[in-house]
Design an enzyme around this catalytic site. Structure first.
Site, short mmCIF file in Angstrom:
data_model
loop_
_atom_site.label_atom_id
_atom_site.label_comp_id
_atom_site.label_asym_id
_atom_site.label_seq_id
_atom_site.Cartn_x
_atom_site.Cartn_y
_atom_site.Cartn_z
N GLU A 69 82.33 -5.43 -56.95
CA GLU A 69 82.19 -3.98 -56.99
C GLU A 69 81.25 -3.48 -58.07
O GLU A 69 80.58 -2.46 -57.89
CB GLU A 69 83.58 -3.33 -57.18
CG GLU A 69 84.58 -3.65 -56.08
CD GLU A 69 84.21 -3.00 -54.75
OE1 GLU A 69 83.50 -1.98 -54.77
OE2 GLU A 69 84.63 -3.52 -53.70
N SER A 78 149.70 6.95 -41.81
CA SER A 78 150.75 6.63 -42.77
C SER A 78 150.23 6.45 -44.19
O SER A 78 151.02 6.41 -45.14
CB SER A 78 151.47 5.34 -42.34
OG SER A 78 152.11 5.53 -41.10
#
Length: 866
Positions: free
Chosen positions: A91, A510
């Site tokens: 680059e 219950s």
């Protein structure tokens, strides 16, 4: 020099001067025009990386990530030198020499620039330095217009004056896009290779270095050929710049593409609790998904993993016991050449028949198109199978062949596994929750070639599976603080995002009885009090017939002690207890446990957790924590603290916790009155507060029931596990400090187990989302309880037994187990029982005694409940 020459020279100098002035004025004008349009260079020193939200357990295990971008910050020192070389050689090879603009590259590209400007009106990618690319990625879009290029140049010059070269390079490596939502080199390495950047090979590093030029089209997944060419170019330039040797270059060039798509590395996948965390923070932190917040929860990684595994295992086991509902789909498979039958006359005739059928069709072209579509379907079965998602560990596969004693299942990758008849025998056809078809005798009784099925890996090999329709939830808390230790909201978040742990308001069955019994103790009833276990009949003018509630097993035991009625879960005794105390007092009392009683029925259904009652697993776990911690109401919470990207605490909510020392120092109060909960937060949002300063005093939890009441209830709930409906909890858990209660509603539409020790309280619920019955053999004792037991094996592994001390005001006396009365000193079968001191039977001399006046002695009629 002749006069003519002097005039020509003068003109040339004048033109040159004029041109120079014009150029200077033009550049000044461009600067004055563009400078206000670009950001300040010093802002690059404080760039906020768009890092996703990360959610961790208390012990630092990653649970989840949220955010559009996957970005993992990394320092330049952590970047492999070969990756730096790959970037710079490709680059910007003069990066450390120029001042932001590489004039040599710019000059070389001038002709291309002029051509592009004249004929296209835009600027190509050439001559962009690392600094210019950084400016583009952070401040500008990706549109290639010449005006943007000039902005990049100007900003690059300014950035170079503000930051050092290393700072520029480090920022670039962290913000550049690599495609697939990966930003920065570290995130890219984990996305494409499932490894950290410093673990990658040279070919892999070169591949990544080439991606930023075209992150969408040029990444190794979307454009493998383009990515390969770009990788080889990167390697060529690295060799050209002597960053690698010829031997390294040749080896790397020959390397194949090894990239794939790797999921985010999670130590413990926990989407249900992570989503709960996200929902709590979204309004508090507007930039939640992009500023790198780290949320540390109260979850413990081993416990969360155990909760997920236990719940999934329990739901799959229930599902297998109720039969096989059939395959998910059917695919047309191609005939492999090696398996193709030899050409026979019959085959020729069959082909001719197909041809004749096409010729005789009303629309031969349409018939031919349908036939071609079938052939195409056969050729892309792998692609179709790949689109079928995997849930939990149940993997989609297609049946490739069926033999006499086994079937072959193939994955979309082409890998095949064998399913012997032994792992298919469970797959009796589903009829309903109470009935299955006959056992299969051959694999063909279960599957056929082309069937899409689920398979599951086990220690003994692969087995046939199916996605369960049943759902469940598990919530585990620290009873002293309310901190959530583990939470699982369903079988699989990808399959159903509904969090049953927080959102499924169901009948508790219950499992609600202990709160009614606690209210009874509060109102003078004792564990030795006798109630008749006999049929009840209610006349109601609003009903066409009499209401006759009964026990689950339709059996009756006659006179029964309160303690025994609880551990045997006798419905009719619970109703008689409610009749004795009164629905109003019970309703008021159970509100102390944190329940929203607005939906609770004011009739006998309140005694058995039925009717219009609706509670979540989180509600039940929080309520049982009151028994576990000795009588205090704690608020469940999951967020411990939140850090920003710099490691600064930005949020740390405070929560009430059990503090008996605080209570000892406080003025004496009576729990006989309604508990004052003014200091308690109304909800989780009210708990949020500013970051506390160090050494800030503890916020004490409010005592809501008498410590003595909690102690006696704890002993009664221990009997549920010692000798009642929860006996199987002791399998593999040989501990004496466990207590709990099963819960099963009418037709077993909801099944529960709520259990705890003084250190951990855990609730498990199992049921169908549409409230369908689970079957006549499904109970709280055999459906959710095994899940609870499996999870608690891990949760209690490193927690020693602990038992609450008998508090002052609780007395122990011997009673007759049949009558519940105080036993003579010489009675052989006498048992010990706990009493509140003020309600204990009193000796009057000899073997006689008197029972204190019961404040609820007056009989309450059923109609008084309404």
């Amino acid at each position: 020099m002749t006069p003519r020459s002097r005039r020509i020279t003068s003109v040339i100098m004048w033109l040159a001067f004029t041109g120079l002035c014009g150029a200077v004025l033009s550049l000044a004008g461009i600067y004055l025009y563009l400078d206000p349009q670009i950001p300040r260079a010093e802002s690059y020193r404080h760039v906020k990386l768009e890092t996703p939200l990360r959610v961790f357990t208390r012990d630092g295990a990653l649970l989840a990530e949220f955010g559009e971008r996957r970005l993992i910050p990394i320092t330049l020192e952590q970047v492999p030198p070969q990756f730096v070389s790959a970037l710079l050689d490709t680059e910007d090879k003069r990066f450390y020499e120029h001042n932001g603009i590489d004039y040599i590259s710019l000059t070389n590209d001038t002709l291309g620039l002029v051509k592009t400007l004249l004929f296209e009106g835009s600027l190509g990618p050439g001559a962009s330095t690392i600094t210019m690319q950084l400016a583009r990625n952070v401040s500008f879009g990706l549109e290639r217009r010449f005006i943007r290029k000039f902005k990049e140049m100007l900003l690059a010059l300014k950035i170079e004056q503000e930051l050092t070269k290393d700072e520029i390079l480090e920022l670039y490596i962290n913000v550049v896009s690599f495609g697939k939502r990966a930003y920065g080199a570290e995130a890219a390495a984990r996305t494409y290779y499932g490894k950290s950047l410093d673990e990658l090979t040279l070919p892999q590093l070169a591949m990544l270095a080439g991606v930023p030029q075209a992150p969408s089209a040029g990444n190794p997944i979307n454009g493998p050929e383009r990515a390969l060419r770009r990788r080889n170019l990167v390697l060529y330039r690295m060799r050209d710049q002597d960053s690698i040797t010829e031997a390294q270059y040749q080896a790397a060039i020959d390397a194949p593409i090894t990239a794939g798509i790797f999921a985010r590395d999670l130590d413990v996948a926990a989407p249900f609790p992570a989503e709960w965390v996200r929902q709590q923070l979204i309004d508090r932190l507007p930039d939640l998904y992009s500023r790198g917040y780290e949320v540390f929860t109260t979850l413990e990684a081993p416990l969360q993993a155990a909760a997920t595994a236990a719940l999934r295992r329990g739901l799959v086991n229930y599902d297998r016991l109720h039969g096989y509902r059939g395959v998910e789909a059917h695919l047309v498979l191609p005939v492999e050449e090696s398996d193709a039958e030899p050409v026979t006359p019959e085959a020729v005739l069959e082909q001719l028949a197909v041809t004749q059928e096409l010729a005789n069709a009303d629309d031969p072209m349409l018939a031919l198109a349908e036939l071609e579509a079938q052939e195409q379907s056969a050729s892309d079965w792998r692609a179709k199978l790949k689109d079928v998602p995997t849930y939990a560990d149940l993997i989609p596969a297609v049946i490739a062949s069926v033999e006499a004693d086994h079937a072959i299942a193939a994955f979309h990758t082409g890998i095949e596994v064998t399913l012997p008849l032994s792992v298919l025998r469970w797959a009796r056809s589903y009829v309903d929750v109470n009935e299955r078809g006959p056992a299969p005798r051959t694999p063909a009784d279960v599957v056929a070639v082309g069937d899409v099925v689920r398979v599951q890996a086990t220690e003994d090999g692969w087995r046939l599976a199916q996605l369960p329709e049943i759902q469940g939830a598990l919530v585990s808390l620290d009873p002293r603080t309310g901190a959530v230790l583990a939470l699982e909201g369903g079988f699989d978040f990808g399959m159903n995002q509904y969090n049953h742990a927080l959102q499924a308001a169901r009948q508790p069955g219950s499992g609600f009885k202990p709160f009614v019994y606690s209210a009874a103790l509060h109102n003078g009833i004792t564990p030795a009090s006798i109630f008749m276990d006999m049929p009840l009949v209610f006349d109601d003018k609003n009903l066409e017939s009499q209401y006759r509630p009964d026990n689950d097993n339709n059996r009756y035991n006659g006179p029964t002690r309160l303690r025994e009625a609880l551990y045997r879960s006798i419905n009719l005794v619970s109703m008689r207890v409610l009749l004795k105390v009164g629905a109003g007092p019970v309703m008021d009392y159970v509100g102390r446990f944190g329940f929203d009683t607005s939906t609770f029925p004011r009739n006998t259904q309140l005694a058995i957790g039925g009717g219009t009652m609706a509670v979540t697993p989180l509600d039940m776990a929080s309520a049982y924590a009151v028994f576990a911690n000795g009588g205090y109401l704690v608020q469940p919470y999951i967020i411990d603290h939140v850090l920003d990207l710099d490691g600064v605490v930005v949020f740390e909510p405070r929560h009430p916790e059990v503090c008996k020392a605080c209570e000892d120092d406080a003025p004496a109060t009576s729990v006989e009155d309604e508990p004052v909960l003014a200091d308690e937060p109304a909800n989780l949002e009210d708990l949020f507060a500013s970051t506390p300063v160090e050494d800030e005093p503890v916020i004490p939890a409010t005592r809501v029931i008498d410590e003595r009441n909690a102690f006696i209830m704890h002993s009664m709930l221990q009997d549920v596990i010692r000798k009642g409906t929860g006996r199987s909890a002791r399998t593999n858990l040989q501990r004496g400090d466990m207590a709990g209660k099963t819960g099963t509603t009418d037709d077993a539409a909801d099944t529960w187990f709520n259990g705890y020790t003084p250190d951990v309280v855990t609730t498990v619920w199992v049921g169908f989302p549409n409230h369908s019955p689970l079957g006549r053999k499904a109970y709280g004792s055999n459906t959710p309880l095994p899940i609870w037991r499996d999870y608690m094996q891990t949760a209690l592994d490193k927690r020693s037994e602990s038992h609450p001390l008998q508090p002052p005001g609780v007395v122990t006396m011997k009673i007759d187990p049949t009558t519940g009365e105080l036993a003579p000193t010489n009675q052989q079968n006498a048992i010990f029982e706990y009493f509140l001191d003020e309600y204990a039977p009193k000796m009057t001399g000899g073997n006689t005694f008197e029972v204190p006046k019961d404040p609820t002695q007056e009989e309450i009629k059923p109609e008084d409940l309404f």
